[in-house]
Design an enzyme around this catalytic site. Structure first.
Site, PDB file in Angstrom:
ATOM      1  N   SER A 270      -0.807   6.914  -0.883  1.00 58.99           N
ATOM      2  CA  SER A 270      -0.997   5.854   0.408  1.00 58.99           C
ATOM      3  C   SER A 270      -2.399   6.369   1.095  1.00 58.99           C
ATOM      4  CB  SER A 270      -0.046   5.788   1.257  1.00 58.99           C
ATOM      5  OG  SER A 270       0.909   5.135   0.829  1.00 58.99           O
TER       6      SER A 270
ATOM      7  N   LYS B  84      -5.298   3.727   1.268  1.00 58.24           N
ATOM      8  CA  LYS B  84      -5.164   2.796   2.302  1.00 58.24           C
ATOM      9  C   LYS B  84      -6.363   2.802   3.454  1.00 58.24           C
ATOM     10  CE  LYS B  84      -0.400   1.468   2.478  1.00 58.24           C
ATOM     11  NZ  LYS B  84       0.286   2.343   1.165  1.00 58.24           N
TER      12      LYS B  84
ATOM     13  N   SER C 140       2.200   2.358   6.953  1.00 61.97           N
ATOM     14  CA  SER C 140       1.782   2.473   5.531  1.00 61.97           C
ATOM     15  C   SER C 140       2.299   1.523   4.866  1.00 61.97           C
ATOM     16  CB  SER C 140       2.163   3.641   4.791  1.00 61.97           C
ATOM     17  OG  SER C 140       1.294   3.886   3.765  1.00 61.97           O
TER      18      SER C 140
ATOM     19  N   LYS D 204      -4.177   9.428   7.786  1.00 61.72           N
ATOM     20  CA  LYS D 204      -3.335   8.899   6.753  1.00 61.72           C
ATOM     21  C   LYS D 204      -2.606   9.779   5.917  1.00 61.72           C
ATOM     22  CE  LYS D 204      -1.701   5.023   5.172  1.00 61.72           C
ATOM     23  NZ  LYS D 204      -0.446   6.004   4.965  1.00 61.72           N
TER      24      LYS D 204
END
Length: 433
Positions: A46, A49, A110, A238
């Site tokens: 993720s 992203k 997320s 992140k």
């Protein structure tokens, strides 16, 4: 899939970071403070992203998308959003959602379907958006990457609806630690406002009437969360986890006026096991190292002049020379005790000079004539994120030098002529004795 070479690890790891790859940079300059296997493409999950976020923020800036713009979920997005084995907020076909709310769900929680919704909003389809992701990566100067979807999920989690043009049924996004650091570098510097969102520990998402979802940030290093502390300075960025990628995290923190960006890919504990805390433990290790051993310092102030290089000769000007100095202060990321290991070096722009090393009038105030380079004289230096070996700042003309008129130039020519004759006569006379 990209495979990790057996010989890719550094032979000496001063931090003993337990991860397949890692990097630490200072965020304002891109100075690399530590790296381990930083150029091998690995799973990022993720953390993908961050690219979706960057493209969204660019689209907002360019007026192509608005924060209050509403989105009606596609069948694809609705189906993915109700998969409770994935990080998600449930989205309904009979509801409209504002882009700002979908952005919060993506950046904080997320949320995967919310991410696909953003991709569809910007590009019409996730397939078109993945094309944009790869093109944006190239534009930002990233290397060692491949995007196959907008979320970072394994394509097998997308229930047959993955963008088939860019990857197979079990592929995932990959990126090197250095590429992830470059992406984070641009996020933080091009869109610093995003830190206001990435630093939010908890938020409520309104999925529908009476359906409120409590979202807790997956970045548990934020000061108020389980692995945070009030003075750690962490405000982003992140996380990412899949079976293929392992435990990953791109973090950023600011302390005492210096911001660092860290990346760990497949972080583990000392026994090689991926745990809930491993990515945060290894990130804390790197952040503490950076903040304890480095600081940003102004080594040369604005208007600094290098000794013996305070002026440049000017041909055909009203004045025969012009003062030169730095246009801005030169700041460096300096390791403790190494302040004296830097030497100022003037590098002139040869395109601005004639064959004899003169500027040619007219010269404008603040015209760039070269650079002041801080040359490192130490023994160990990792350079910068984009490959440059030293920090520099523009050197400019301190004032205007207008072109002399024809009469002044003629008189100078006459003066040079007679000066030449006198020099010949004196040389001849000396030869008589």
């Amino acid at each position: 899939m990209f495979q990790l070479p057996k010989s890719a690890f550094a032979s000496e790891d001063i931090l003993d970071v337990h991860a397949n790859a890692a990097i630490v940079i200072e965020a304002s300059t891109g100075k690399v403070l530590y790296e381990k296997n930083a150029d091998t493409a690995l799973g990022i999950a993720s953390m993908s992203k961050m690219m979706t976020e960057y493209i969204l923020l660019e689209s907002i800036k360019d007026g192509k998308v608005k924060w209050d713009q509403e989105y009606t979920p596609s069948d694809y997005v609705v189906k993915i959003s109700h998969n409770t084995t994935l990080s998600n907020v449930p989205l309904r076909k009979d509801m409209k959602y504002k882009i700002i709310d979908l952005y919060h769900a993506m950046a904080i929680y997320s949320a995967n379907a919310a991410t696909i919704a953003i991709a569809e909003t910007i590009a019409g389809s996730e397939t078109n958006f993945v094309k944009m992701m790869n093109e944006q990566a190239k534009e930002l100067g990233l290397k060692d990457y491949k995007f196959v979807n907008s979320t970072g999920l394994n394509n097998s989690d997308l229930q047959g609806m993955y963008p088939k043009k860019y990857g197979g049924p079990t592929e995932e996004n990959v990126m090197s630690a250095r590429a992830a650091a470059k992406l984070a570098f641009h996020l933080v510097n091009d869109h610093p406002e995003m830190l206001k969102t990435s630093s939010i520990p908890k938020m409520v998402f309104h999925a529908g009437p009476g359906e409120n979802i409590n979202m807790e940030n997956w970045n548990w290093m934020l000061p108020s969360l389980i692995y945070g502390s009030k003075d750690n300075g962490v405000d982003g960025l992140k996380t990412g986890t899949t079976d293929f990628a392992g435990s990953c995290f791109t973090g950023t923190a600011k302390r005492n006026g210096m911001r660092v960006i860290t990346v760990v890919l497949n972080a583990t504990d000392g026994k090689g096991h991926s745990t809930k805390s491993s990515r945060f433990d290894e990130t804390k290790k790197m952040m503490d190292y950076a903040f304890s051993n480095f600081s940003v310092k102004e080594v040369y102030p604005k208007n600094y002049q290098i000794s013996k290089h305070k002026t440049l000769p000017v041909l055909k000007g009203k004045e025969k020379s012009v003062k030169i100095n730095t246009q801005e202060p030169l700041q460096l990321v300096v390791k403790n005790g190494e302040e004296k290991n830097y030497k100022p070096v003037l590098v002139l722009d040869k395109k601005k000079l004639d064959n004899d090393g003169n500027l040619v009038a007219p010269v404008k105030k603040n015209e760039v004539v070269g650079k002041l380079v801080a040359q490192y004289k130490g023994s160990h230096d990792l350079g910068f994120l984009y490959g440059q070996k030293s920090a520099s700042v523009d050197v400019v003309a301190a004032n205007d030098v207008d072109k002399a008129n024809w009469f002044v130039l003629m008189m100078r020519g006459i003066g040079h002529f007679f000066s030449g004759i006198w020099g010949s006569v004196t040389s001849t006379v000396k030869g008589w004795f």
